[in-house]
Design an enzyme around this catalytic site. Structure first.
Site, PDB file in Angstrom:
ATOM      1  N   ASN A   7      31.534  41.515  41.070  1.00  0.00           N
ATOM      2  CA  ASN A   7      32.919  41.353  41.512  1.00  0.00           C
ATOM      3  C   ASN A   7      33.511  42.746  41.765  1.00  0.00           C
ATOM      4  OD1 ASN A   7      35.798  41.290  41.309  1.00  0.00           O
ATOM      5  ND2 ASN A   7      35.666  39.191  40.581  1.00  0.00           N
ATOM      6  N   HIS A  10      38.120  45.393  41.614  1.00  0.00           N
ATOM      7  CA  HIS A  10      38.788  46.587  41.090  1.00  0.00           C
ATOM      8  C   HIS A  10      38.460  47.859  41.863  1.00  0.00           C
ATOM      9  CE1 HIS A  10      40.750  44.091  38.359  1.00  0.00           C
ATOM     10  NE2 HIS A  10      39.655  43.735  37.721  1.00  0.00           N
ATOM     11  N   ARG A  18      47.093  53.461  46.023  1.00  0.00           N
ATOM     12  CA  ARG A  18      47.697  54.421  46.951  1.00  0.00           C
ATOM     13  C   ARG A  18      47.835  53.852  48.369  1.00  0.00           C
ATOM     14  NH1 ARG A  18      47.965  59.922  45.367  1.00  0.00           N
ATOM     15  NH2 ARG A  18      48.639  59.784  43.223  1.00  0.00           N
ATOM     16  N   HIS A  43      38.069  38.139  44.673  1.00  0.00           N
ATOM     17  CA  HIS A  43      39.140  37.183  44.413  1.00  0.00           C
ATOM     18  C   HIS A  43      40.311  37.528  45.323  1.00  0.00           C
ATOM     19  CE1 HIS A  43      41.852  35.178  41.085  1.00  0.00           C
ATOM     20  NE2 HIS A  43      42.095  34.717  42.294  1.00  0.00           N
ATOM     21  N   ARG A  45      43.710  37.018  45.748  1.00  0.00           N
ATOM     22  CA  ARG A  45      44.841  36.483  44.989  1.00  0.00           C
ATOM     23  C   ARG A  45      46.022  36.215  45.912  1.00  0.00           C
ATOM     24  NH1 ARG A  45      44.141  37.172  39.189  1.00  0.00           N
ATOM     25  NH2 ARG A  45      46.241  36.339  39.082  1.00  0.00           N
ATOM     26  N   ARG A  49      47.055  41.520  45.357  1.00  0.00           N
ATOM     27  CA  ARG A  49      47.211  42.774  44.601  1.00  0.00           C
ATOM     28  C   ARG A  49      46.000  43.699  44.744  1.00  0.00           C
ATOM     29  NH1 ARG A  49      46.854  40.477  38.442  1.00  0.00           N
ATOM     30  NH2 ARG A  49      48.515  39.161  39.224  1.00  0.00           N
ATOM     31  N   GLU A  70      36.536  33.853  45.264  1.00  0.00           N
ATOM     32  CA  GLU A  70      37.341  33.195  44.222  1.00  0.00           C
ATOM     33  C   GLU A  70      38.738  33.008  44.779  1.00  0.00           C
ATOM     34  OE1 GLU A  70      37.320  35.848  40.941  1.00  0.00           O
ATOM     35  OE2 GLU A  70      35.204  35.599  40.556  1.00  0.00           O
ATOM     36  N   THR A 101      42.454  36.318  35.482  1.00  0.00           N
ATOM     37  CA  THR A 101      42.423  34.856  35.382  1.00  0.00           C
ATOM     38  C   THR A 101      42.304  34.450  33.913  1.00  0.00           C
ATOM     39  OG1 THR A 101      41.169  34.995  37.430  1.00  0.00           O
ATOM     40  CG2 THR A 101      41.413  32.825  36.445  1.00  0.00           C
ATOM     41  N   GLU A 151      31.499  27.188  37.185  1.00  0.00           N
ATOM     42  CA  GLU A 151      31.396  28.515  36.580  1.00  0.00           C
ATOM     43  C   GLU A 151      32.108  28.426  35.241  1.00  0.00           C
ATOM     44  OE1 GLU A 151      31.930  32.055  38.908  1.00  0.00           O
ATOM     45  OE2 GLU A 151      32.705  33.167  37.181  1.00  0.00           O
ATOM     46  N   HIS A 191      33.484  36.156  33.297  1.00  0.00           N
ATOM     47  CA  HIS A 191      34.780  36.644  32.816  1.00  0.00           C
ATOM     48  C   HIS A 191      34.637  37.351  31.469  1.00  0.00           C
ATOM     49  CE1 HIS A 191      39.036  37.202  32.263  1.00  0.00           C
ATOM     50  NE2 HIS A 191      39.148  36.923  33.535  1.00  0.00           N
ATOM     51  N   GLY A 192      34.992  38.616  31.490  1.00  0.00           N
ATOM     52  CA  GLY A 192      34.979  39.402  30.250  1.00  0.00           C
ATOM     53  C   GLY A 192      33.590  39.808  29.788  1.00  0.00           C
TER      54      GLY A 192
HETATM   55  N1  PXP Z   1      34.543  34.900  37.444  1.00  0.00           N
HETATM   56  C1  PXP Z   1      35.799  34.518  37.777  1.00  0.00           C
HETATM   57  C2  PXP Z   1      36.009  33.116  38.264  1.00  0.00           C
HETATM   58  C3  PXP Z   1      36.879  35.417  37.722  1.00  0.00           C
HETATM   59  O1  PXP Z   1      38.117  35.015  38.062  1.00  0.00           O
HETATM   60  C4  PXP Z   1      36.620  36.755  37.334  1.00  0.00           C
HETATM   61  C5  PXP Z   1      37.750  37.741  37.327  1.00  0.00           C
HETATM   62  O2  PXP Z   1      38.222  37.909  38.623  1.00  0.00           O
HETATM   63  C6  PXP Z   1      35.303  37.110  37.001  1.00  0.00           C
HETATM   64  C7  PXP Z   1      34.298  36.158  37.043  1.00  0.00           C
HETATM   65  C8  PXP Z   1      34.943  38.506  36.601  1.00  0.00           C
HETATM   66  O3  PXP Z   1      35.554  38.812  35.376  1.00  0.00           O
HETATM   67  P1  PXP Z   1      35.476  40.294  34.818  1.00  0.00           P
HETATM   68  O4  PXP Z   1      36.167  41.174  35.803  1.00  0.00           O
HETATM   69  O5  PXP Z   1      36.171  40.206  33.507  1.00  0.00           O
HETATM   70  O6  PXP Z   1      34.017  40.630  34.687  1.00  0.00           O
END
Ligand code: PXP
Length: 241
Positions: A7, A10, A18, A43, A45, A49, A70, A101, A151, A191-192
């Site tokens: 993903n 970021h 900027r 993602h 959004r 953002r 996503e 999320t 997922e 996630h995480g």
């Molecule tokens: N899977 C989904 C559905 C998510 O929304 C996210 C965060 O955007 C991730 C995976 C990745 O999560 P992380 O950035 O915490 O690894």
């Protein structure tokens, strides 16, 4: 084989800080691929953002790997996805003020809307995943709503792992993964997840794909994105059953 979807939201977060042209999103996808990524996840959004519409269109055109989008079930974004047609869409809940999320999609509660969106996307040849908490009722509802895949939200597990109390969270994920497979769905998780807590997750039987973003991009600041992805792939390959 357990695949890694990287993903890169970021990377876009840094660029948007900027409103600049760098870091380049396609260069990030190419570096992730060189490091061993099996797919790219972004993602889009509602508040835009980080990832922008143009990023999704550009990635879809340029990358050779699978693109996983996503997104929330909002009409505007669903129409966008139907036009761009990424290989996969993962439906997620979205709150404007959240940092990330926070929870899974409540498919039980919103089954009519989610079923309609799932059908609309599938009609365009898109494989649809539902991002859900590891709860039997949500897994069954995802199946009833037509999901090809679930997922499983690993956020609660990741938090519990940090406190050394993750056994129940891991059991919930394992049982939900078993149920989803029994019902004929593909099972992903995310996630995480990071370089440490991933080690127990990769042992869950039948998982096909992990979507990981924040920990990889954080590590990339010090070692570069290709190396950060390579290290994550090594954890997966060394710890998987
Ligand atoms: N899977 C989904 C559905 C998510 O929304 C996210 C965060 O955007 C991730 C995976 C990745 O999560 P992380 O950035 O915490 O690894």
């Amino acid at each position: 084989m357990l695949n890694l979807g990287v993903n890169i939201d970021h990377v876009a977060t840094v660029r948007q800080a900027r409103a600049a042209q760098v870091p380049n999103i396609l260069a990030a996808a190419v570096a992730a691929q060189k490091g061993g990524a099996n797919g790219i996840t972004v993602h889009l959004r509602e508040d835009r953002r980080h990832i922008q519409d143009s990023d999704v269109i550009y990635l879809k055109k340029k990358i050779v790997m699978k693109l996983n989008l996503e997104m929330a079930c909002s009409t505007e974004i669903v129409q966008f996805a139907c036009r761009v047609r990424p290989a996969d869409v993962c439906l997620v809940p979205e709150k404007r003020k959240e940092l990330t999320t926070e929870g899974g999609l409540d498919v039980c509660k919103h089954i009519n809307r989610i079923s309609a969106v799932t059908a609309q996307l599938k009609k365009m040849g898109i494989r649809v995943s539902h991002f859900i908490d590891p709860v039997a009722e949500q897994v069954k509802s995802a199946k009833a709503a037509g999901a090809d895949c679930v997922e499983l939200h690993t956020g609660s597990y990741a938090l519990a792992y940090g406190k050394g109390r993750y056994v129940k969270a891991l059991r919930d994920l394992t049982q939900s993964a078993e149920l989803a497979q029994y019902l004929g769905m593909k099972v992903n998780a995310g996630h995480g997840l990071d370089y440490q807590n991933l080690k127990e997750i990769v042992k869950i039987t039948g998982l096909q794909e992990l979507n990981i973003g924040f920990s990889i991009v954080a590590r990339a600041i010090f070692v570069g994105l290709e190396q950060a992805v390579h290290e994550m792939k090594s954890v997966i390959n060394n710890c998987a059953r």
